[in-house]
Design an enzyme around this catalytic site. Structure first.
Site, mmCIF file in Angstrom:
data_model
loop_
_atom_site.group_PDB
_atom_site.id
_atom_site.type_symbol
_atom_site.label_atom_id
_atom_site.label_comp_id
_atom_site.label_asym_id
_atom_site.label_seq_id
_atom_site.Cartn_x
_atom_site.Cartn_y
_atom_site.Cartn_z
ATOM 1 N N GLU A 174 0.832 -1.204 0.000
ATOM 2 C CA GLU A 174 0.000 0.000 0.000
ATOM 3 C C GLU A 174 0.864 1.249 0.000
ATOM 4 O OE1 GLU A 174 0.824 1.630 2.900
ATOM 5 O OE2 GLU A 174 1.953 -0.227 3.289
ATOM 6 N N GLY A 315 6.651 -0.379 4.310
ATOM 7 C CA GLY A 315 5.382 -0.672 3.657
ATOM 8 C C GLY A 315 5.560 -0.859 2.167
ATOM 9 N N GLU A 316 4.518 -0.502 1.397
ATOM 10 C CA GLU A 316 4.581 -0.516 -0.069
ATOM 11 C C GLU A 316 4.662 -1.930 -0.649
ATOM 12 O OE1 GLU A 316 7.905 1.907 -1.292
ATOM 13 O OE2 GLU A 316 7.221 3.628 -0.158
ATOM 14 N N GLY A 317 4.618 -2.952 0.183
ATOM 15 C CA GLY A 317 4.780 -4.319 -0.307
ATOM 16 C C GLY A 317 6.217 -4.790 -0.296
#
Lengths: 352, 352
Positions: A174, A315-317
């Site tokens: 995300e 985050g961000e995968g």
């Protein structure tokens, strides 16, 4: 909004195939190694075998799904970064410059970026799904982050994106300046933990700023004290990227895909989803324990034991992409390792 | 044997390039992510950059080196498996059926198996180095596991193997029924820890059998109480695969190769090597914390913080192969991620 069953959510079957479970465990125990000596990699292999319904699991065409959206609450100064970073990072994901871009490329994971509600107009291009429900959520300090209709819309977007994508595994990430606040509030609301134990530094909020962030979140929770049901809480507290992920993971689980979960915010989508479809958890591999305060608590609440502990807080995968090769390893062990019999290796009990 | 400097060991330079260190750290801090948010992956990138002497590190032609040998002490019943498993597993490594075979193939790591002293005659074939010093060590309960000459021979073999192999990284593994005993005794002797805190279950020795194993190791240590110097201890306590690895890692460090260390027994080779060439530790990446009792203690003694904690207790290099993609990720982050300036992403201080 009171009844989440108004949503056309698919059913998710619990993983209960005991015949297959015995078959997979026997196979692991007959590999040329002391029983259990591959530790948690064996648990991982077992779990993936059950999800994919085979004792020879093969992960195919993994899809990273990064959901991005802006947060009205960011106006209250709850993040260290300006809101423009959300759209700038979407561009960076697609240009190949972000950590998750680099790691996905390294590990042959297809990168899909979803504009769930970014305050910016993107040019269309491959790899970008424009599924904008609104230009960011409203400021949850003054009203619900989104309407019930918008929340439902985001869920359906997430379901449809997974339906469109090939393969048998998704990795979820995300992007959204301010979204560690939504995740913290959802954790607090859905698990009855105090907001101060759920709120962390996010991308870099420390000391007095963290105290201020926590106080604001406390006020938002008080404002929406009547939103206690999973989807009502999600609509009230945000965000659109989390709602889209909730739809995506429920769809993925209903199709028996492996779901590789990133850090704190991605896990909050699982928390919400699991309150509606508890068996979603059977399909989740939690990639890492984030350094973000609240993530360990969130993992505990879901009985989750993550694979990596590298003090990531990006985050961000990115954590999901980092852990991916270990899932591939787990499957390769099941598919390719020799058994004692075929390899002609003596067992420990031959020694007696 | 009293003076290890009789061995023609190469020098190992400490990693002290502060200009490069500043350059690498600056580069990490300018990547499009909050500072430090990739956690221990950043430390890994930093370390590999320093070892390879560049801020754009690239790992090339990684070489798994699995050293195998038999142990005379196995006659005392210190292992759950019969001694034949050593040669049988060598065959299994080469046939592609062992965990490390599968994982090395998955991760494009070249597999090299070294017969350092297996009690078996192998047919020559690609991937197998026959560097047999003796058909196993002698029973250390009755005399030194090997002579000083044999120990020196094994060290030189290890050095020469690394000289022959291409690439800038080695991963080290081992095979030898009984070798968790040698590792435990080396740990006890070289760090002054009680043998009971160093001795674990190995491949599966529990309860009374573990008590018996510990008592035997205590007797062996008493028998060789005068062997206190690193190489004297190694010759007295064994084994040939550990000695070969000691030579290999000192050579690799002298050539500034990255050394990826597997579990308890591989780490014991690093412990011995570091007592002669302390800077060897600068070149080591410890891949995982083994479930074998004694490994955490050993890691602490070397100030090492491993990457993975998956409760592995297999050895053979399997943990090193599992961690390898994370080293590749660390390098890819340094080489390929965009900076704030090139990506046009706002920083946190733009928010002030």
């Amino acid at each position: 909004m009171k009844n989440s069953e108004n949503y056309p959510l698919p059913d998710v079957a619990a993983l209960l195939d005991s015949a297959l479970a015995i078959k997979i465990q026997n196979q692991l125990d007959n590999k040329t190694k002391p029983i259990g000596s591959l530790g948690r990699l064996e648990n991982l292999a077992f779990r993936i075998g059950l999800i994919l319904g085979t004792e020879k699991p093969e992960l195919l065409q993994p899809q990273m799904i990064i959901c991005a959206a802006d947060h009205g609450l960011a106006a209250e100064g709850i993040s260290a970064y300006p809101g423009d970073v959300t759209w700038q990072m979407v561009e960076n994901f697609l240009a190949g410059g972000a950590a998750v871009s680099v790691l996905s490329k390294q590990n042959n994971i297809a990168l899909n970026v979803v504009d769930c509600g970014v305050r910016h107009d993107f040019a269309t291009r491959p790899g970008l799904f424009i599924r904008k429900v609104a230009k960011g959520t409203a400021n949850a300090l003054h009203g619900p982050a989104m309407s019930n209709e918008d929340c439902q819309h985001a869920l359906i977007n997430g379901m449809n994106i997974v339906r469109e994508l090939p393969g048998n595994a998704i990795l979820i990430g995300e992007m959204g300046i301010g979204n560690s606040s939504s995740a913290a509030m959802l954790l607090s609301r859905l698990t009855d933990n105090d907001i101060s134990s759920c709120t962390g530094s996010g991308t870099g909020v420390f000391g007095n700023d963290l105290k201020k962030k926590t106080e604001i979140l406390e006020k938002v929770l008080e404002k929406h004290k009547d939103a206690t049901e999973p989807l009502g809480s999600l609509a009230a507290l945000g965000g659109l990227e989390i709602a889209t992920l909730v739809g995506a993971v429920i769809q993925a689980a209903s199709e028996r895909r492996v779901i590789v979960v990133d850090g704190f915010i991605a896990s909050s989508a699982i928390l919400v989803a699991s309150k509606m479809r508890p068996s979603v958890l059977d399909y989740c591999i939690f990639s890492h324990r984030s350094d973000e305060k609240g993530h360990s608590l969130m993992l505990n609440e879901m009985g989750a034991e993550p694979i990596l502990d590298l003090k990531l807080r990006l985050g961000e995968g990115s954590g999901a992409a980092l852990a991916w090769p270990l899932l591939m390893s787990a499957c390769a062990i099941l598919r390719e390792m020799a058994s004692f019999d075929t390899a002609g290796v003596s067992r420990d009990d031959d020694n007696q």
